[in-house]
Motif scaffolding. Structure first.
Motif, short mmCIF file in Angstrom:
data_model
loop_
_atom_site.label_atom_id
_atom_site.label_comp_id
_atom_site.label_asym_id
_atom_site.label_seq_id
_atom_site.Cartn_x
_atom_site.Cartn_y
_atom_site.Cartn_z
N LYS A 1 0.84 -1.12 -0.02
CA LYS A 1 -0.09 -0.16 0.06
C LYS A 1 0.97 1.23 -0.10
O LYS A 1 1.91 1.40 1.01
CB LYS A 1 -0.78 -0.08 1.30
N LEU A 2 0.65 2.08 -1.15
CA LEU A 2 1.60 3.30 -1.05
C LEU A 2 0.30 4.76 -1.13
O LEU A 2 -0.77 4.43 -1.58
CB LEU A 2 2.36 3.50 -2.26
N ASN A 3 0.97 5.66 -0.59
CA ASN A 3 0.27 6.76 -0.59
C ASN A 3 1.26 8.04 -0.48
O ASN A 3 2.40 7.92 0.04
CB ASN A 3 -0.73 7.09 0.85
N SER A 4 1.04 9.10 -1.48
CA SER A 4 1.84 10.32 -1.72
C SER A 4 1.16 11.51 -1.05
O SER A 4 0.40 11.97 -2.01
CB SER A 4 2.25 10.34 -3.04
N PRO A 5 1.14 11.95 0.14
CA PRO A 5 0.28 13.08 0.65
C PRO A 5 0.84 14.16 0.04
O PRO A 5 2.04 14.23 -0.32
CB PRO A 5 0.18 12.70 2.12
N CYS B 1 10.70 19.97 0.73
CA CYS B 1 10.57 20.40 -0.87
C CYS B 1 10.42 19.10 -1.63
O CYS B 1 10.17 19.18 -3.00
CB CYS B 1 11.82 21.05 -1.12
N GLN B 2 10.44 17.89 -1.15
CA GLN B 2 10.57 16.77 -1.95
C GLN B 2 9.19 15.95 -1.76
O GLN B 2 8.27 16.26 -1.05
CB GLN B 2 11.58 15.71 -1.46
N GLN B 3 9.12 15.02 -2.73
CA GLN B 3 7.42 14.38 -2.69
C GLN B 3 7.49 13.51 -1.54
O GLN B 3 8.35 12.69 -1.00
CB GLN B 3 7.63 13.34 -4.02
N ALA B 4 6.58 13.37 -0.93
CA ALA B 4 6.13 12.68 0.31
C ALA B 4 5.70 11.28 -0.03
O ALA B 4 4.88 11.26 -0.86
CB ALA B 4 5.17 13.15 1.24
N TRP B 5 5.99 10.00 0.79
CA TRP B 5 5.57 8.74 0.61
C TRP B 5 5.28 8.02 1.84
O TRP B 5 6.26 8.43 2.73
CB TRP B 5 6.77 8.13 -0.19
N ALA C 1 10.13 13.34 4.14
CA ALA C 1 9.12 14.13 3.58
C ALA C 1 7.83 14.13 4.24
O ALA C 1 7.03 15.16 4.15
CB ALA C 1 9.05 14.33 1.74
N ALA C 2 7.32 13.05 4.55
CA ALA C 2 6.02 12.65 5.03
C ALA C 2 6.05 12.72 6.50
O ALA C 2 5.26 13.35 7.00
CB ALA C 2 5.75 11.41 4.55
N ALA C 3 7.22 12.45 7.12
CA ALA C 3 7.50 12.53 8.59
C ALA C 3 8.74 12.84 9.00
O ALA C 3 9.51 11.85 9.00
CB ALA C 3 6.91 11.43 9.05
N PRO C 4 9.07 13.99 9.06
CA PRO C 4 10.56 14.25 9.28
C PRO C 4 11.07 13.48 10.68
O PRO C 4 10.67 13.42 11.70
CB PRO C 4 10.63 15.68 9.52
N PHE C 5 12.05 12.83 10.39
CA PHE C 5 12.82 12.06 11.39
C PHE C 5 13.82 12.73 12.39
O PHE C 5 13.99 12.38 13.22
CB PHE C 5 13.50 10.88 10.79
#
Length: 730
Positions: free
Chosen positions: A148-152, A539-543, A607-611
């Protein structure tokens, strides 16, 4: 409890933390059958059951060192640390007994961009993503229905970040004594580290003491001291550290603080009340830039034999200076070092991203500073109670330029000392320096603190207060130098990212604001660096993804998946080609005998959740000034921390900026810290092309704010103003 493969590889080791639950399954051939439900937690539960002891904050230590020491503090000798890598250096980290060991470990790992585990008796710490896995649809083992993939849409290229309160203006207040007034109102509220968070949030620690040791144990406390004692001459007796001899060679017999000392802001090092039992030779209260050797001593007290007594003399940059003081039999000598640095912090905070991982983070640059050093001795005569409140004797009072950022601290370096020391304190104080001068006399530093310690006054958020015995004389000039405070805040825009997203009337700007709690940005400059680190990813695409699969098909044979591993997702049919960090792994072992089970792997990229960050609290309001990503680090010129008023008349004030203005630039003076630049003449006093200049005096109380600017177009100004506040009668 151990869950392991047949080949001995451990998948889980820990301890049962609750009573077993029984589920009745029915009656079997041999009687009733039950299923047991066991609840267990990993090995670190043993560490979490212990309370961390209070200890001095870690300074300039690697993440691996910090975790090892914290584990040793609660469970000595229990773990194998060979798998704990250094990872990265943290400028500062303070433990908090109110928090568990694992909470500390999580914060250390986050600030170093690392992952940790405690398993099978081992402490493991490694850079995030050190173990790599590949999920490729070209593999014969790929299960497309399990992915399952999502790109918010979470891109940010216009980011505002706030952090801790920062040291703001360079303030210098000028007062004139009248022989009666004890209290003087400060023009600004002083900044102090004591009010700051001394550890990474959510840990708070407002105790200003690094060390507060009364030597009540049977030996020097290992939380604070490292002892080198080849001749066994160091002991603790009767509530005092006792030294009775030495090897006669420098640096061999010493009691050294376990951490480095950052020479930033205001520090007071009290080396106790020293009693001499015989002529002595050594250094007490030394700060060292290398090994504990006289030649490396940045500041300390040199003790030398003199007949049947000893002398105490200031030691600065490896050389004795000033007039020595000869000891008297039966007297005690309280030795104190005061340090006042022109900068509060001596090294930038480090911020990480997927582009700038552990070992290569943004920031971390050294911050140069000058340090005023004051070495004082309070001579206490037990037969004279009045000596307890007598003013201390200052052996040295001067500015050391380009001072080191960090020093090691040795309470004693004994060549042949015969002394007892009844306490030691290392304390942060309000970052304020007070000096005064009688007419035609030189300025001297006024000592702040407790009256019993030989101080002359104290400073608070609003007032400078002198003790009655030390009231400033008529026409005595008083100078108070400190930094004001405000919230650190920065806004940075990445124009390239915005341009790539522009479409029709949409300019492509994606804005966001966050208050960062870890690693804590302590200044606006650090907020700018943190913003760049955050935008490396936003600034990048989130996954975001999830993969459910039997372990036969993922990952490589014999290699298990753990949180903190990286996973390269190569699924072109879904437009996915990215690397993410495994956030959570759920194992369902359906067939233990055959070692078969299902993985549920949750992963996301930064990009989705900064670590590398944690956020908390309300979103900050963007500041008035916005800079581009290219301007970070070069949008300002140097401040003027050494600017001062050199002469005052009834109609004029003469100012020395401390340095010559930049070629083609100048010094701008305003009546308010507002409107800087050629576009505004509001509050403008004038612009000057010389280091020294004169401005009008318009009232008894007057403030002038000073910045320098260069010849750029538009000009670059100092980041922070210098406030010169005058409160002189006509």
């Amino acid at each position: 409890m151990v869950l392991a493969r047949a080949n001995g590889t451990s998948l889980f080791t820990g301890y049962i933390t609750a009573a077993a639950q029984y589920e009745y399954l029915g009656w079997g051939e041999c009687g009733p059958a039950f299923r047991y439900t066991l609840v267990a937690a990993g090995d670190e539960v043993v560490l979490d059951r212990k309370t961390l002891s209070s200890r001095a904050p870690f300074v300039a230590r690697t993440a691996g060192d910090i975790l090892r020491q914290l584990a040793e503090d609660v469970l000595p000798g229990a773990l194998d640390y060979s798998g704990a890598q250094p990872v990265d250096v943290l400028p500062s980290f303070a433990s908090d007994p109110r928090k568990t060991w694992s909470q500390h470990a999580a914060d250390v790992a986050l600030c170093a961009r690392a992952s940790y585990r405690v398993m099978d008796g081992k402490l493991l710490l490694a850079p995030l993503g050190s173990t790599q896995h590949t999920l490729s649809e070209s593999s014969g083992q790929f299960c497309p229905e399990s992915l399952k993939l999502n790109s918010p849409d979470t891109r940010w290229n216009d980011v505002t970040i706030s952090g801790l309160q920062e040291p703001l203006l360079h303030v210098k207040d000028y007062f004139l004594g009248d022989g009666l007034t004890l209290s003087f109102t400060l023009s600004h509220t002083p900044f102090t580290k004591v009010t700051q968070t001394l550890s990474y949030p959510p840990f708070t620690n407002v105790n200003p003491y690094f060390v507060e040791d009364e030597f009540t144990a049977a030996a020097p406390d290992p939380r604070y001291w490292k002892v080198s004692d080849p001749q066994a001459v160091v002991s603790v007796s009767g509530g005092a550290l006792v030294i009775q001899g030495g090897t006669g060679q420098d640096g061999q017999t010493s009691v050294t603080f376990v951490e480095q000392v950052e020479l930033g802001g205001g520090l007071v090092l009290r080396h106790g009340e020293v009693s001499f039992s015989a002529p002595s030779n050594g250094i007490i209260g030394g700060l060292y830039t290398g090994n504990t050797l006289l030649a490396n001593c940045f500041a300390g007290f040199r003790v030398a034999p003199s007949g049947s007594q000893s002398t105490i003399q200031a030691l600065v940059n490896g050389a004795v200076v000033g007039t020595p003081m000869t000891t008297t039999a039966g007297h005690r000598y309280a030795l104190t070092t005061h340090l006042y640095a022109t900068e509060i912090y001596r090294k930038q905070q480090i911020f990480h991203s997927s582009v700038n991982p552990a070992g290569g983070g943004r920031g971390g640059a050294a911050i140069p500073a000058d340090v005023r050093v004051v070495l004082e001795v309070h001579d206490i005569d037990p037969t004279n109670p009045g000596s307890l409140q007598a003013i201390s004797t200052v052996l040295y009072d001067g500015i050391v330029t380009s001072a080191p950022g960090y020093c090691s601290y040795a309470l004693v370096d004994s060549l042949n000392l015969h002394v007892s020391i009844d306490y030691a304190e290392l304390q942060r104080v309000v970052e304020a320096e007070v000096r005064s001068a009688l007419p035609t006399a030189a300025y001297r530093t006024r000592l702040l603190g407790a009256l019993a310690d030989g101080a002359e006054g104290a400073i608070s958020s609003y007032y400078l207060e002198f003790y009655p015995a030390y009231v400033p004389a008529a026409n005595e000039s008083i100078e108070v130098r400190y930094r004001s405070r405000a919230s650190s805040l920065a806004r940075v825009v990445d124009g390239n990212s915005a341009a790539s997203l522009a479409l029709g009337p949409d300019p492509g700007v994606r804005s966001g604001a966050r208050h960062v709690t870890a690693p804590p940005p302590r200044t606006t400059a650090e907020c700018e660096i943190a913003t760049l680190a955050l935008m490396d990813d936003t600034c990048q695409q989130a996954w975001v993804g999830e993969y459910n699969v039997w372990n036969d098909f993922f990952p490589a044979l014999g290699q298990d998946v753990f949180p903190g591993d990286s996973i390269a997702v190569q699924v072109p049919s879904r437009g996915a080609n990215f690397t993410a960090i495994v956030r959570e792994v759920d194992w369902q072992f359906a067939d233990l005998a055959a070692e078969r089970g299902q993985y549920k792997i949750s992963f996301a990229n930064d990009a989705a959740a900064p670590f590398g960050f944690t956020f908390a609290g309300a979103k900050p309001t963007p500041p008035d000034l916005t800079i581009t990503a290219a301007q970070v680090g070069n949008s300002v010129v140097s401040d003027l921390p050494l600017a001062e008023i050199t002469a005052v008349t009834s109609t004029t004030v003469t100012i020395d900026a401390g340095v010559a203005p930049p070629a083609g630039g100048g010094i701008e003076v305003r009546r308010s810290d507002y409107g800087w630049g050629a576009g505004s003449d509001r509050y403008l006093v004038g612009r000057f092309s010389t280091r020294t200049f004169t401005v009008p005096r318009l009232s008894r109380t007057q403030s002038n704010y000073v910045r320098q600017y260069d010849a750029s177009s538009p000009p670059r100004y100092s980041r922070y103003s210098t406030a010169l506040h005058l409160n002189y009668p006509y």
